[in-house]
Every structure is written in structure tokens, then in C-alpha cells.
Design a protein around this motif. Structure first.
Motif, PDB file in Angstrom:
ATOM      1  N   ASP A  74      64.591 -57.111 -33.707  1.00 49.74           N
ATOM      2  CA  ASP A  74      65.019 -55.774 -32.832  1.00 49.74           C
ATOM      3  C   ASP A  74      64.245 -55.552 -31.737  1.00 49.74           C
ATOM      4  O   ASP A  74      62.962 -55.568 -31.699  1.00 49.74           O
ATOM      5  CB  ASP A  74      64.608 -54.730 -33.911  1.00 49.74           C
ATOM      6  N   PRO A  75      64.861 -55.542 -30.607  1.00 48.55           N
ATOM      7  CA  PRO A  75      64.200 -55.055 -29.306  1.00 48.55           C
ATOM      8  C   PRO A  75      63.080 -53.941 -29.408  1.00 48.55           C
ATOM      9  O   PRO A  75      62.212 -53.571 -28.655  1.00 48.55           O
ATOM     10  CB  PRO A  75      65.159 -54.948 -28.241  1.00 48.55           C
ATOM     11  N   LYS A  76      63.623 -53.022 -30.200  1.00 52.00           N
ATOM     12  CA  LYS A  76      62.908 -51.716 -30.411  1.00 52.00           C
ATOM     13  C   LYS A  76      61.628 -52.221 -31.197  1.00 52.00           C
ATOM     14  O   LYS A  76      60.595 -51.086 -31.197  1.00 52.00           O
ATOM     15  CB  LYS A  76      63.715 -50.783 -31.199  1.00 52.00           C
ATOM     16  N   GLU A  77      61.367 -53.166 -31.777  1.00 51.55           N
ATOM     17  CA  GLU A  77      60.210 -53.481 -32.628  1.00 51.55           C
ATOM     18  C   GLU A  77      59.247 -54.214 -31.911  1.00 51.55           C
ATOM     19  O   GLU A  77      58.324 -54.730 -32.539  1.00 51.55           O
ATOM     20  CB  GLU A  77      60.741 -54.181 -34.155  1.00 51.55           C
ATOM     21  N   ILE A  78      59.477 -54.701 -30.670  1.00 54.10           N
ATOM     22  CA  ILE A  78      58.564 -55.389 -29.760  1.00 54.10           C
ATOM     23  C   ILE A  78      58.061 -54.726 -28.804  1.00 54.10           C
ATOM     24  O   ILE A  78      58.766 -54.051 -28.297  1.00 54.10           O
ATOM     25  CB  ILE A  78      59.094 -56.798 -29.667  1.00 54.10           C
ATOM     26  N   GLU A  79      56.775 -55.141 -28.297  1.00 55.84           N
ATOM     27  CA  GLU A  79      56.167 -54.300 -27.196  1.00 55.84           C
ATOM     28  C   GLU A  79      56.077 -55.841 -26.227  1.00 55.84           C
ATOM     29  O   GLU A  79      55.296 -56.599 -26.765  1.00 55.84           O
ATOM     30  CB  GLU A  79      54.751 -53.765 -27.192  1.00 55.84           C
ATOM     31  N   ILE A  80      56.309 -55.652 -24.969  1.00 53.86           N
ATOM     32  CA  ILE A  80      56.094 -56.476 -24.213  1.00 53.86           C
ATOM     33  C   ILE A  80      55.273 -56.412 -23.001  1.00 53.86           C
ATOM     34  O   ILE A  80      55.601 -55.184 -22.166  1.00 53.86           O
ATOM     35  CB  ILE A  80      57.429 -57.390 -23.636  1.00 53.86           C
TER      36      ILE A  80
END
Length: 311
Positions: free
Chosen positions: A175-181
Motif C-alpha cells: 500500500d503506497p500509504k504504508e511506505i515512506e520514500i
């Protein structure tokens, strides 16, 4: 798939039939030296074919045929452990080179004085993951320290992680909401080698706390793609560990799917020996092992897995 499975069954049926025929002929030919010589050769051929086919069973995992990503992390002990991590990196790169595998270092953090704190390498070649999965765990080194002015004996540890390269057809939901880049300047030796643009990428997976860094490529996009590939592999591996633990729990076994346990000792002083603690395979040729001759350890572990599957 059915055709391929039939071919495998036919091979084993053929070996079984040949073995039975050889036994029958042996009972009939006890007093005929010429036939006994032929049967001795047949027995040798059967044994060699059996060992080859048995070993192939150990490389039939879902991702065994594909590429692998391995990481090395220096344990506690500062420069000693970081130098050991670099020695392991060299060992695996030499092993891959001898097999004709392609390697790409996607991330590396160097030590303050010597060695490396951690590194991540992608290995591409036939059955790269099938072989390298045998190396997962903690590796222990005992030697006279080259960094100790008193030449005392030191024990160092480094952890090796191995995950498969997961192709896009296998669904690993991130989930894109569950990663920090995070993007940052790639490290280097200074001068011209340091990039002026922020191309290195660090991805943090919030639910698991996993952190993946990639700074090998000149493009931020390429580094992000590589980092996501590593993250996909690690998440897949984490799920496999969970399934192993659940399977063991349901069977009532006292089994821990712990891939971080010590698997091998490399002793350079007061004697020279490398010993795999899982299979008891050992050798006094420490130089050869550190130059990449690790196939005997890998093959013994893989054969052991076939035995455990049968039981």
C-alpha cells in the motif's frame, strides 16, 4: 505442467525398474565374472543418476530457478565485524563469478575504518536463489585480529539474508500509504564520484519497520525500482517464515523458523577449519572457502532438506 510432472515420474520409475532388474541379474550371475563386471558398472551408473536426481529435488522450490537478492550485515564488534562482512561479500562474489552468475551491488554502507556495515547484492543466474537460500543465517569468524595491536584472538559475526527476486506476476501488495520514500545524495569516495543530485532512495515499510536503501544507479527512478524489488522480496520471505511457523504450530512441533541463527563457523586461529553447524560438513581449506568454494556446504544443506521433507 502435467507433462513435466509425468516426465519426472517416468525417470524415477525407470530408475526403480533398472535397480530391480540389476538385483535379479545379480542373483543369477554370481558365478559369471563378466556379467558381474557389467552389473558393477550398472550399479555405479544407477548410484550417480540417483544422487543427481535426488539433488534436483532440493531445487524445486517455487522461486529456486530464479534470481536472488542477498544482504550482509555486520554484527556487533565494530571494525572487526565490518571487515568480516566485507570478507563474506568477497566470498559470495567469487562464488557467483565461478558459476558465471551476474552480480550487481545495489547498496553498500562502508565502515569507518575498514570493511562494510552492510551491503545488498542482486545475483542473476540459473537457480541463484535455490543455491543461495542455503546461506541464510549468521556466520561466525574466529581469528587473530589484524586491527588489534596485541594480536589477540577475536570472534566476529555477520548476518546473511537471502530473498528471491519476485516477478510482477506474483501479487505482493504494498500500500503506497504504508511506505515512506526518502531521496538523498549517494555516498562515494569524494571528488568526482559523488553525485550532485539526490538519486539514492530509502524506503521504509511502516507496518514491518523494514528499511531498504538503493544508491547504485544514477537515476532516482532506477534506484526506486530496485529498492521496491528488494522490498517485495523481503515481504514475500517474511510471509514464508510466518507460514512455516504456523505449519509447525499446527503439527505441534517445537520448531522455530529462525533464519538468524548461527549456521557456520570459520576458524582461522588457533587452527584452520570451516564447519557448517547444520550438516556437520567441515573442511580445513579455509582459503578455498573464502575464495568462494562453498558448494559442498550448500549441496549438503540442500540434500538435508530433501530428507526432512520426506520425513
Amino acid at each position: 505442467e502435467l507433462s513435466a510432472l509425468r516426465d519426472i515420474v517416468d525417470v524415477w520409475d525407470g530408475l526403480h525398474r533398472r535397480a530391480n532388474e540389476a538385483l535379479e541379474l545379480y542373483e543369477m550371475a554370481e558365478d559369471e565374472p563378466e556379467m558381474l563386471a557389467e552389473l558393477e558398472q550398472e550399479a555405479t551408473d544407477l548410484e550417480n543418476e540417483f544422487e543427481r536426481r535426488e539433488f534436483a529435488l532440493a531445487l524445486n522450490g517455487e522461486h529456486d530457478q530464479g534470481a536472488a537478492i542477498f544482504s550482509i550485515h555486520a554484527g556487533a564488534g565494530g571494525t572487526e565485524a565490518q571487515d568480516w562482512a566485507q570478507m563474506l561479500l568477497r566470498m559470495y562474489l567469487r562464488w557467483a563469478e565461478k558459476r558465471g552468475f551476474k552480480t550487481m551491488i545495489t547498496d553498500m554502507t562502508e565502515g569507518e575504518e575498514a570493511g562494510i556495515k552492510s551491503t545488498t547484492v542482486e545475483v542473476d543466474g540459473p537457480y541463484a536463489y535455490g543455491y543461495l537460500k542455503a546461506e541464510k543465517g549468521t556466520h561466525r569468524l574466529v581469528r587473530l585480529s589484524p586491527f588489534d595491536s596485541n594480536s589477540r584472538r577475536h570472534t566476529s559475526f555477520a548476518k546473511v539474508e537471502v530473498v528471491p527476486v519476485i516477478d510482477d506476476e506474483i501479487e505482493i501488495e504494498i500500500d503506497p500509504k504504508e511506505i515512506e520514500i526518502e531521496v538523498f545524495l549517494s555516498g562515494g569516495a569524494g571528488g568526482q564520484s559523488v553525485q550532485k543530485n539526490a538519486t539514492a532512495v530509502r524506503i521504509r515499510h511502516l507496518p514491518t519497520g523494514m528499511i531498504v536503501t538503493c544508491q547504485n544507479e544514477r537515476s532516482q527512478t532506477q534506484n526506486k525500482q530496485l529498492a521496491m524489488r528488494v522490498l517485495r522480496g523481503r515481504l514475500y520471505d517474511l510471509e514464508q517464515e510466518r507460514l512455516l511457523e504456523e505449519k509447525a504450530r499446527l503439527k505441534g512441533e517445537n520448531v522455530h523458523a529462525d533464519f538468524g541463527s548461527q549456521i557456520r563457523s570459520y576458524v582461522l586461529h588457533p587452527y584452520q577449519m570451516v564447519k557448517d553447524l547444520r550438516t556437520e560438513v567441515e573442511t580445513g581449506n579455509t582459503t578455498g572457502v573464502l575464495d568462494g568454494d562453498i558448494d559442498p556446504f550448500i549441496e549438503a544443506w540442500l540434500k538435508q532438506q530433501v530428507g526432512e521433507m520426506d520425513s
